[in-house]
Design a protein around this motif. Structure first.
Motif: not given
Length: 172
Positions: A97-109, A140-151
């Motif tokens: 049930g979790d969600v991950q939002w990944l912004t890759t920006g200028g690049g991420v592996e 152009r912005p830097g990469p970012d990672l957000k995770c959210s879920g039921p709790r």
């Protein structure tokens, strides 16, 4: 009379669309019991294609490290788990049930692996994933990672100190 349908194409996977939309996929894999090391037992390897795929994984199914640049990925895991690890030092397990939002920006592996956490029964994995192409200025912005879920909700807070590990976001 005006023509309302401009053009049509047969549906295929991945779903073809116009910019900014790139890709949408729905994965459903009915993995067998794990081997205690989060992977497929040797005797089950011959059953690949019978309700599940390894994708590009060798022992653990999934998508080992690969690069992305200039788009957003949104992953919604309904069943099972995904282990995320990236070139900026962030690692997280999310699912159920979790969600991950990944912004890759200028690049991420990053890699997305599907750990087989249950050794006593099946490891069903079901997820939706959307990729959204960003206009050049927005990529152009830097990469970012957000995770959210039921709790819980967490962000990697890339602008400040980097967290070496995001906690497990779902109870196992």
């Amino acid at each position: 009379m005006t023509k309302s349908v401009v053009r049509s194409k047969p549906l295929a996977s991945p779903w073809q669309g116009l910019d900014p939309f790139l890709f949408a996929v729905h994965h459903v894999d009915h993995y067998p019991a794990g081997d205690g090391r989060l992977g497929i037992k040797p005797e089950d390897r011959a059953k690949e294609g019978q309700g599940w795929q390894m994708y590009h994984g060798q022992h653990v199914p999934g998508f080992p490290a690969h690069p992305h640049r200039g788009f957003e990925t949104v992953s919604i895991v309904l069943k099972g788990y995904v282990d995320h690890a990236d070139s900026l030092g962030v690692a997280a397990r999310y699912g159920q049930g979790d969600v991950q939002w990944l912004t890759t920006g200028g690049g991420v592996e990053h890699g997305e692996m599907f750990p087989l956490v249950h050794t006593d029964g099946p490891n069903t994995m079901e997820m939706f994933q959307l990729w959204l192409n960003l206009p050049p200025k927005a990529s152009r912005p830097g990469p970012d990672l957000k995770c959210s879920g039921p709790r819980t909700s967490r962000s990697s807070n890339r602008k400040g100190p980097r967290s070496p590990l995001l906690p497990v976001l779902s109870a196992m």
